[in-house]
Design a protein around this motif. Structure first.
Motif, PDB file in Angstrom:
ATOM      1  N   CYS A  98      -5.470  -2.609   1.051  1.00  0.00           N
ATOM      2  CA  CYS A  98      -4.538  -3.123   2.047  1.00  0.00           C
ATOM      3  C   CYS A  98      -5.332  -3.737   3.197  1.00  0.00           C
ATOM      4  O   CYS A  98      -6.232  -3.080   3.745  1.00  0.00           O
ATOM      5  CB  CYS A  98      -3.649  -1.991   2.563  1.00  0.00           C
ATOM      6  SG  CYS A  98      -2.547  -2.499   3.910  1.00  0.00           S
ATOM      7  N   CYS A 158       0.862  -1.191   0.000  1.00  0.00           N
ATOM      8  CA  CYS A 158       0.000   0.000   0.000  1.00  0.00           C
ATOM      9  C   CYS A 158       0.893   1.235   0.000  1.00  0.00           C
ATOM     10  O   CYS A 158       2.016   1.212   0.495  1.00  0.00           O
ATOM     11  CB  CYS A 158      -0.958  -0.009   1.192  1.00  0.00           C
ATOM     12  SG  CYS A 158      -0.181   0.311   2.785  1.00  0.00           S
ATOM     13  N   VAL A 197      -2.859   0.497  -3.928  1.00  0.00           N
ATOM     14  CA  VAL A 197      -1.867  -0.570  -3.774  1.00  0.00           C
ATOM     15  C   VAL A 197      -1.255  -0.900  -5.131  1.00  0.00           C
ATOM     16  O   VAL A 197      -1.864  -0.686  -6.174  1.00  0.00           O
ATOM     17  CB  VAL A 197      -2.473  -1.861  -3.160  1.00  0.00           C
ATOM     18  CG1 VAL A 197      -2.993  -1.613  -1.773  1.00  0.00           C
ATOM     19  CG2 VAL A 197      -3.550  -2.423  -4.035  1.00  0.00           C
TER      20      VAL A 197
END
Length: 157
Positions: A36, A8, A44
């Motif tokens: 995440c 992330c 992410v």
């Protein structure tokens, strides 16, 4: 299945995610279906992974981490335990979804229709982007995330 290490952007958390193919990863990322598991950040991407390199005289690649003398060594029993764990997870998923209907990308639409009495209430599961899931919760629609990834019934885990 393909395993990617994802990271992330906000918290720098690295986590593993499994996909049916690289295309599945790209599709889910494009539709903002990835988040995440630690902080919920939807931004992410793939984490940098160490390359797998075969040692001299061997055709079997070894990752940079495994080549390190401090790296743990996998034992044959680990594979058996991992297979048993995966089988148990698949069975738990099957039981959890028993009696639930796969609605795919129509999840948000059908959940709202049931909430507002426009459709008979039933147990469903499907796909919804994180922002859309938050909107459902804000409207008071009863939804809950599943503790495991779910794929369409015609696909294989």
């Amino acid at each position: 299945m393909i395993v990617f290490d994802l990271k992330c952007q906000s918290g720098g958390h690295v986590f593993e995610a499994w996909f049916g193919s690289s295309k599945d990863y790209e599709d889910q990322k494009a539709r903002a279906l990835l988040a995440c598991p630690v902080c919920g950040d939807a931004d992410v991407g793939k984490a940098v992974m160490a390359p797998a390199v075969a040692p001299k005289g061997s055709s079997q690649p070894v990752s940079a981490e495994a080549a390190s003398p401090q790296a743990p060594v996998a034992m044959a029993g680990d594979v058996v335990r991992l297979q048993a764990m995966m089988k148990a997870m698949a069975e738990a998923q099957r039981k959890a979804l028993e009696g639930s209907q796969w609605v795919g990308r129509q999840f948000a639409e059908q959940a709202r229709a049931m909430h507002y009495g426009e459709q008979e209430r039933t147990t469903i599961h499907g796909e919804v982007a994180p922002d859309e899931a938050k909107a459902l919760v804000a409207e008071g629609v009863e939804v809950a995330p599943l503790p495991f990834p779910v794929i369409p019934p015609e696909a294989k885990n």
